[in-house]
Design a protein around this motif. Structure first.
Motif, PDB file in Angstrom:
ATOM      1  N   LEU A  34       0.790  -1.300   0.006  1.00 33.48           N
ATOM      2  CA  LEU A  34       0.055   0.034  -0.107  1.00 33.48           C
ATOM      3  C   LEU A  34       0.897   1.301  -0.061  1.00 33.48           C
ATOM      4  O   LEU A  34       0.539   2.287  -0.877  1.00 33.48           O
ATOM      5  N   LEU A  35       1.875   1.096   0.788  1.00 31.69           N
ATOM      6  CA  LEU A  35       2.872   2.544   0.812  1.00 31.69           C
ATOM      7  C   LEU A  35       3.336   2.548  -0.529  1.00 31.69           C
ATOM      8  O   LEU A  35       4.007   3.684  -0.991  1.00 31.69           O
ATOM      9  N   ALA A  36       3.922   1.650  -1.309  1.00 30.62           N
ATOM     10  CA  ALA A  36       4.544   1.644  -2.600  1.00 30.62           C
ATOM     11  C   ALA A  36       3.673   2.275  -3.510  1.00 30.62           C
ATOM     12  O   ALA A  36       4.054   3.127  -4.431  1.00 30.62           O
ATOM     13  N   ASP A  37       2.450   1.804  -3.344  1.00 29.90           N
ATOM     14  CA  ASP A  37       1.059   2.257  -4.387  1.00 29.90           C
ATOM     15  C   ASP A  37       0.990   3.853  -4.065  1.00 29.90           C
ATOM     16  O   ASP A  37       1.101   4.976  -4.952  1.00 29.90           O
ATOM     17  N   TYR A  38       0.960   4.272  -2.773  1.00 24.61           N
ATOM     18  CA  TYR A  38       1.087   5.533  -2.464  1.00 24.61           C
ATOM     19  C   TYR A  38       2.256   6.437  -2.986  1.00 24.61           C
ATOM     20  O   TYR A  38       1.960   7.521  -3.523  1.00 24.61           O
ATOM     21  N   GLU A  39       3.247   5.818  -2.769  1.00 18.16           N
ATOM     22  CA  GLU A  39       4.444   6.625  -3.198  1.00 18.16           C
ATOM     23  C   GLU A  39       4.318   7.002  -4.721  1.00 18.16           C
ATOM     24  O   GLU A  39       4.780   8.055  -5.230  1.00 18.16           O
ATOM     25  N   LYS A  40       4.174   5.811  -5.405  1.00 20.11           N
ATOM     26  CA  LYS A  40       3.939   6.132  -6.691  1.00 20.11           C
ATOM     27  C   LYS A  40       2.904   7.242  -7.237  1.00 20.11           C
ATOM     28  O   LYS A  40       3.315   7.731  -8.022  1.00 20.11           O
ATOM     29  N   THR A  41       1.745   7.049  -6.497  1.00 20.28           N
ATOM     30  CA  THR A  41       0.743   8.142  -6.943  1.00 20.28           C
ATOM     31  C   THR A  41       1.138   9.386  -6.385  1.00 20.28           C
ATOM     32  O   THR A  41       0.938  10.263  -7.134  1.00 20.28           O
ATOM     33  N   ALA A  42       1.740   9.581  -5.352  1.00 19.59           N
ATOM     34  CA  ALA A  42       2.366  11.021  -4.648  1.00 19.59           C
ATOM     35  C   ALA A  42       3.227  11.618  -5.907  1.00 19.59           C
ATOM     36  O   ALA A  42       3.059  12.845  -6.131  1.00 19.59           O
ATOM     37  N   ALA A  43       4.014  10.503  -6.278  1.00 15.99           N
ATOM     38  CA  ALA A  43       5.083  11.108  -7.231  1.00 15.99           C
ATOM     39  C   ALA A  43       4.221  11.666  -8.730  1.00 15.99           C
ATOM     40  O   ALA A  43       4.758  12.630  -9.236  1.00 15.99           O
ATOM     41  N   THR A  44       3.330  11.055  -8.923  1.00 16.39           N
ATOM     42  CA  THR A  44       2.361  11.495 -10.140  1.00 16.39           C
ATOM     43  C   THR A  44       1.962  12.810  -9.829  1.00 16.39           C
ATOM     44  O   THR A  44       1.845  13.568 -10.759  1.00 16.39           O
ATOM     45  N   THR A  45       1.146  12.849  -8.682  1.00 16.32           N
ATOM     46  CA  THR A  45       0.664  13.761  -8.283  1.00 16.32           C
ATOM     47  C   THR A  45       1.754  15.293  -8.362  1.00 16.32           C
ATOM     48  O   THR A  45       1.438  16.436  -8.832  1.00 16.32           O
ATOM     49  N   VAL A  46       2.748  15.014  -7.930  1.00 19.42           N
ATOM     50  CA  VAL A  46       3.836  16.100  -7.779  1.00 19.42           C
ATOM     51  C   VAL A  46       4.197  16.599  -9.448  1.00 19.42           C
ATOM     52  O   VAL A  46       4.418  17.746  -9.601  1.00 19.42           O
ATOM     53  N   ASP A  47       4.476  15.389 -10.100  1.00 23.20           N
ATOM     54  CA  ASP A  47       4.576  15.596 -11.617  1.00 23.20           C
ATOM     55  C   ASP A  47       3.465  16.577 -12.201  1.00 23.20           C
ATOM     56  O   ASP A  47       3.758  17.689 -12.870  1.00 23.20           O
ATOM     57  N   LEU A  48       2.340  16.172 -11.959  1.00 23.20           N
ATOM     58  CA  LEU A  48       1.091  17.102 -12.383  1.00 23.20           C
ATOM     59  C   LEU A  48       1.047  18.597 -11.813  1.00 23.20           C
ATOM     60  O   LEU A  48       0.924  19.451 -12.648  1.00 23.20           O
ATOM     61  N   ILE A  49       1.327  18.796 -10.579  1.00 23.01           N
ATOM     62  CA  ILE A  49       1.278  20.135 -10.103  1.00 23.01           C
ATOM     63  C   ILE A  49       2.562  20.796 -10.439  1.00 23.01           C
ATOM     64  O   ILE A  49       2.476  21.986 -10.746  1.00 23.01           O
ATOM     65  N   THR A  50       3.755  20.153 -10.982  1.00 19.65           N
ATOM     66  CA  THR A  50       4.856  20.941 -11.368  1.00 19.65           C
ATOM     67  C   THR A  50       4.639  21.472 -12.859  1.00 19.65           C
ATOM     68  O   THR A  50       4.751  22.177 -13.222  1.00 19.65           O
ATOM     69  N   THR A  51       4.047  20.556 -13.696  1.00 15.96           N
ATOM     70  CA  THR A  51       3.904  20.885 -14.970  1.00 15.96           C
ATOM     71  C   THR A  51       2.275  21.534 -15.573  1.00 15.96           C
ATOM     72  O   THR A  51       2.645  21.963 -16.744  1.00 15.96           O
ATOM     73  N   LEU A  52       1.504  21.006 -14.984  1.00  9.65           N
ATOM     74  CA  LEU A  52      -0.021  21.688 -15.391  1.00  9.65           C
ATOM     75  C   LEU A  52      -0.114  23.301 -15.060  1.00  9.65           C
ATOM     76  O   LEU A  52       0.512  23.534 -14.151  1.00  9.65           O
ATOM     77  N   ASP A  53      -0.990  23.906 -15.968  1.00 14.17           N
ATOM     78  CA  ASP A  53      -1.568  25.055 -15.889  1.00 14.17           C
ATOM     79  C   ASP A  53      -2.244  25.280 -14.598  1.00 14.17           C
ATOM     80  O   ASP A  53      -3.236  24.610 -14.780  1.00 14.17           O
ATOM     81  N   LEU A  54      -1.981  25.620 -13.506  1.00 15.58           N
ATOM     82  CA  LEU A  54      -2.695  25.703 -12.226  1.00 15.58           C
ATOM     83  C   LEU A  54      -3.975  26.172 -12.430  1.00 15.58           C
ATOM     84  O   LEU A  54      -4.897  26.065 -11.626  1.00 15.58           O
ATOM     85  N   ASP A  55      -4.353  27.263 -13.551  1.00 17.09           N
ATOM     86  CA  ASP A  55      -5.443  27.909 -13.629  1.00 17.09           C
ATOM     87  C   ASP A  55      -6.584  27.227 -14.754  1.00 17.09           C
ATOM     88  O   ASP A  55      -7.553  27.480 -14.460  1.00 17.09           O
ATOM     89  N   VAL A  56      -6.008  26.017 -15.240  1.00 20.80           N
ATOM     90  CA  VAL A  56      -7.021  25.265 -15.916  1.00 20.80           C
ATOM     91  C   VAL A  56      -7.943  24.490 -15.237  1.00 20.80           C
ATOM     92  O   VAL A  56      -7.618  24.078 -13.935  1.00 20.80           O
TER      93      VAL A  56
END
Length: 167
Positions: A95-117
């Motif tokens: 469960l922790l490995a899945d969470y870590e992978k998902t959290a990394a994806t979230t970081v990538d999205l917040i880093t790259t997506l336009d926050l105003d979309v």
């Protein structure tokens, strides 16, 4: 998790706050066995492993929303009851490995997506009809969700062995 040290401004604030509250949550499960992580210490169905599983699902769903709106968010079924429990085959490490992978994806999205979309929210009794949320609003919502559940996790852990994340 992803290195966010080179990111500045608002994105850094959002990511650092997410990391802080994830850290509080993850602290509550350190050193637990699978049996302890699956233990219900209150009258609710909540267990520590189940909270990790739930937050993984939450971040995955909101990640899909950030990139594709309500249809993408709802593109995968969710077990509204089972997501709060550990079931046969679940391990805390898994469960922790899945969470870590998902959290990394979230970081990538917040880093790259336009926050105003923004996208219209799905129809649900807990969302204001016709409302839309931006990527920024989703990040803030995830911070609130993780924070709230980190508090739940602290209560559950304290009932297992007295450990607290603060105090």
């Amino acid at each position: 998790m992803n290195d966010i040290s080179s990111i500045g401004g608002e994105r850094a604030d959002l990511l650092q706050t997410l990391a802080k509250h994830r850290g509080l949550l993850l602290y509550t499960v350190q050193g637990l066995t699978d049996e302890q992580a699956a233990t219900r210490t209150t009258h609710s169905e909540l267990c520590l492993g189940g909270l990790i599983k739930h937050l993984t699902n939450v971040e995955q769903r909101w990640g899909r929303f950030m990139t594709g709106g309500a249809a993408a968010m709802e593109s995968e079924p969710i077990d509204w009851v089972g997501q709060f429990r550990m079931v046969d085959g679940d391990t805390l490490d898994g469960l922790l490995a899945d969470y870590e992978k998902t959290a990394a994806t979230t970081v990538d999205l917040i880093t790259t997506l336009d926050l105003d979309v923004s996208h219209p929210l799905p129809e649900a009794p807990w969302f204001e009809p016709g409302a839309s949320w931006s990527v920024r609003r989703v990040a803030l919502h995830m911070i609130a969700e993780i924070s709230q559940h980190a508090g739940h996790a602290d209560i559950l852990r304290e009932a297992i062995d007295g450990q607290k994340s603060m105090g």
